[in-house]
Design an enzyme around this catalytic site. Structure first.
Site, mmCIF file in Angstrom:
data_model
loop_
_atom_site.group_PDB
_atom_site.id
_atom_site.type_symbol
_atom_site.label_atom_id
_atom_site.label_comp_id
_atom_site.label_asym_id
_atom_site.label_seq_id
_atom_site.Cartn_x
_atom_site.Cartn_y
_atom_site.Cartn_z
ATOM 1 C CE1 TYR A 328 -3.180 2.918 0.479
ATOM 2 C CE2 TYR A 328 -3.143 2.588 2.850
ATOM 3 C CZ TYR A 328 -3.592 3.284 1.750
ATOM 4 O OH TYR A 328 -4.454 4.346 1.921
ATOM 5 C CB CYS A 329 0.958 4.301 0.207
ATOM 6 S SG CYS A 329 1.573 6.002 0.158
ATOM 7 C CG LEU A 330 5.695 5.926 0.589
ATOM 8 C CD1 LEU A 330 6.678 6.575 1.533
ATOM 9 C CD2 LEU A 330 5.872 6.454 -0.810
#
Length: 597
Positions: A328-330
């Protein structure tokens, strides 16, 4: 606190391949650099991490190009006159008529019906006319850098919004109405809120956690155990909720820019709890909230001592089954780097790869690029060198500035002028529980990925050898969110440009966090989904959007179905932890790292 033995963290960066003159460590060795860095760090604290040189350079770029464009100046003068005529004509308009200027889609400051009546309508329209003029004044100027144009537009909007009529007690109809109805009590309450917040700011006190939502009780409450811990993260294994489970476990890699429990809020909107209930064995990493002692931890340490260490633990505990990896995300970015490295090195432990609102290409990384250039990053590096990390408030400030209409000004009006206490929510509690980032890792991330876009440019090296996303051959499930201002969905979509395998792309409603936390039964949610077969021709994002109709509901069942299609038979749940193999149960979930503030 019990720790599992692990090799020491690498002392030098190995994942970015940055040249020596870009390496922050080289700068430290300069004999006269210490006083300069200390001075620049003080400047960074004063400006909130924003570079005055970058701002001044953008304005100078705009002024010089505008100064040698008399035709454009004439056009802007004409546009100002036309806007003035529109404002004058609107002065006597009926409230139900359409005004000449409309607020942006994320600007809810003028939702109150009082803004459609004079004199408030005239003040609102004057502000929006100013926004419109600056949009025109910074659009398509030959020779001017696009980033400088966007930065000037952003700064002009910020300055205008400072003097918005919505911010004044005598120029905001909603504030006046509230004060009259409450006999002035709303203003008294608002003043009390302002005094409290000012006192906290002067004392440099962090916001106290919500008393309504407690981590480990109301939030992050899915039952499980911490089965591994090292310097960077704890690994949580969740207890099974079904008699049988899919053979392949799921490893979730959250972003280290946030606490992991955005994916494990209340039981009814916890993605982790949902997956466990669907018959999957789920593991999730919980990154530490770093302090200055992790100053020298690099981006590749987050891959080796983070993602790969977690994968080793999951493989051992579950009996070396293949793993569904989700980032998720980074966390999705570092997982992509890990997956490409595994493919290059012949490590075939992945069953599938899921990326949630995660970018692999940063050429169109959205409004965060307003805060990134050499001057900005260098100033941040000086600040981080002095502190050892990037503080949570220094990072959150940039996100709030991007959505200042909602996240700064409207919140201030509600709290200080309307006297409305912020409603406690699960996501609001999580959002206030921000994290820090180690200096070296953040510098490498900003330079190697955001600024130089090395991963998709074929210049990102791991252990001295370049990796390529196209080497990833496992099925992929990519999720973008429609109104994401952190990882714009068209940027997330570009994963399709740099991979060639079987890929599902899903676009869901809402933003970076709200779009992912989209449980079944959540009102007013929809999604679009498409399938790119191996070898298919590329379809641009706008064509894809037009050719895939929205479907009502949550996207979670689509993903669970896809995971099931790429899983093998059901088996008895694996044991919790594996003490004989060096992975004992250390404590109950959610563990210790998530509680560090």
């Amino acid at each position: 606190m019990t720790s599992h033995p692990r090799k020491p963290l690498a002392a030098t960066p190995t994942g970015t391949g940055l040249p020596d003159h870009r390496n922050a460590e080289k700068a430290r060795a300069h004999p006269h650099d210490g006083p300069d860095r200390a001075l620049r760090a003080t400047l960074a604290r004063t400006t909130g991490g924003l570079s005055p040189q970058a701002a001044a350079g953008a304005w100078l770029d705009w002024a010089m190009h505008m100064g040698r464009a008399p035709g454009r100046q004439l056009e802007l003068a004409q546009h100002a006159i036309e806007s003035a005529w529109k404002l004058a004509a609107d002065m006597g308009a009926r409230p139900e008529t359409e005004p000449p200027f409309a607020p942006g889609p994320n600007d809810h400051r003028f939702a109150h019906p009082g803004w459609s009546r004079p004199p408030f309508r005239a003040m609102q329209q004057a502000l929006l006319a100013g926004h419109d003029w600056w949009d025109r004044a910074t659009d398509d100027i030959p020779g001017m850098g696009r980033q400088d144009a966007a930065r000037v537009r952003f700064m002009a909007h910020q300055a205008l919004d400072t003097f918005s009529p919505a911010n004044g007690p005598l120029t905001n109809p909603e504030v006046i109405e509230s004060a009259l109805k409450s006999n002035g009590q709303s203003l008294v309450t608002g003043a009390s809120h302002a005094a409290q917040d000012l006192l906290h700011a002067l004392k440099h006190e962090e916001t106290a956690p919500s008393s309504k939502f407690r981590v480990g009780h109301d939030l992050a409450a899915t039952k499980g155990e911490v089965v591994y811990r090292n310097t960077l993260f704890e690994l949580i294994q969740y207890a099974p909720q079904t008699d049988t489970v899919r053979a392949e476990p799921i490893l979730i890699v959250p972003a280290w820019i946030m606490k992991y429990y955005i994916l494990d809020l209340r039981p009814e909107n916890s993605l982790i709890n949902y997956l466990v209930g669907q018959g999957f064995t789920v593991f999730c990493m919980s990154w530490i909230n770093p302090g200055p002692e992790l100053h020298d931890v690099g981006l590749d340490d987050y891959r080796t001592d983070g993602v790969m260490a977690a994968m080793d633990a999951v493989s051992t505990i579950t009996g070396n089954e293949k793993i569904h990896a989700c980032g998720y995300c980074l966390g999705g970015t570092i997982l992509s780097i890990a997956a490409a490295t595994m493919a290059r090195d012949g490590d075939d432990r992945l069953a599938s790869l899921t990326l949630l609102a995660a970018q692999t290409d940063f050429a169109e990384a959205g409004e965060l690029m307003l805060f990134l250039d050499e001057s900005q990053v260098s100033l941040l590096e000086d600040l981080m060198f002095d502190q050892g990390y990037l503080a949570s408030d220094q990072m959150v400030g940039a996100f709030r500035a991007i959505r200042s209409e909602d996240l700064v000004w409207q919140r201030a009006v509600r709290r200080y002028l309307l006297g409305i206490e912020e409603k406690e929510t699960d996501m609001g509690t999580w959002n206030a529980d921000a994290t820090r980032m180690p200096a070296r890792m953040h510098s490498e991330y900003l330079r190697g990925l955001f600024m130089e876009n090395r991963l998709t440019a074929g210049r990102f090296a791991v252990k001295g050898k370049v990796i390529a996303l196209r080497d990833i051959s496992v099925p992929m499930f990519i999720v973008g969110t429609e109104t994401d201002h952190i990882a714009p969905w068209r940027s997330v979509y570009k994963t399709k440009l740099f991979t060639v395998g079987d890929l599902r792309f899903l676009l869901t409603s809402s933003g970076h966090n709200g779009g992912i936390v989209s449980e079944p039964g959540h009102p007013r949610r929809h999604y679009r989904i498409g399938h790119r077969k191996p070898g298919a021709l590329y379809m641009d994002p706008d064509t894809w959007l037009a050719s895939h109709a929205p479907q009502d509901g949550s996207w979670w069942p689509e993903w669970a179905k896809w995971l099931g299609e790429h899983s093998s038979e059901r088996i008895d749940p694996p044991p919790m932890a594996a003490p004989d193999a060096g992975y004992p149960s250390l404590e109950k979930a959610p563990g210790n790292y998530v509680l560090i503030r």
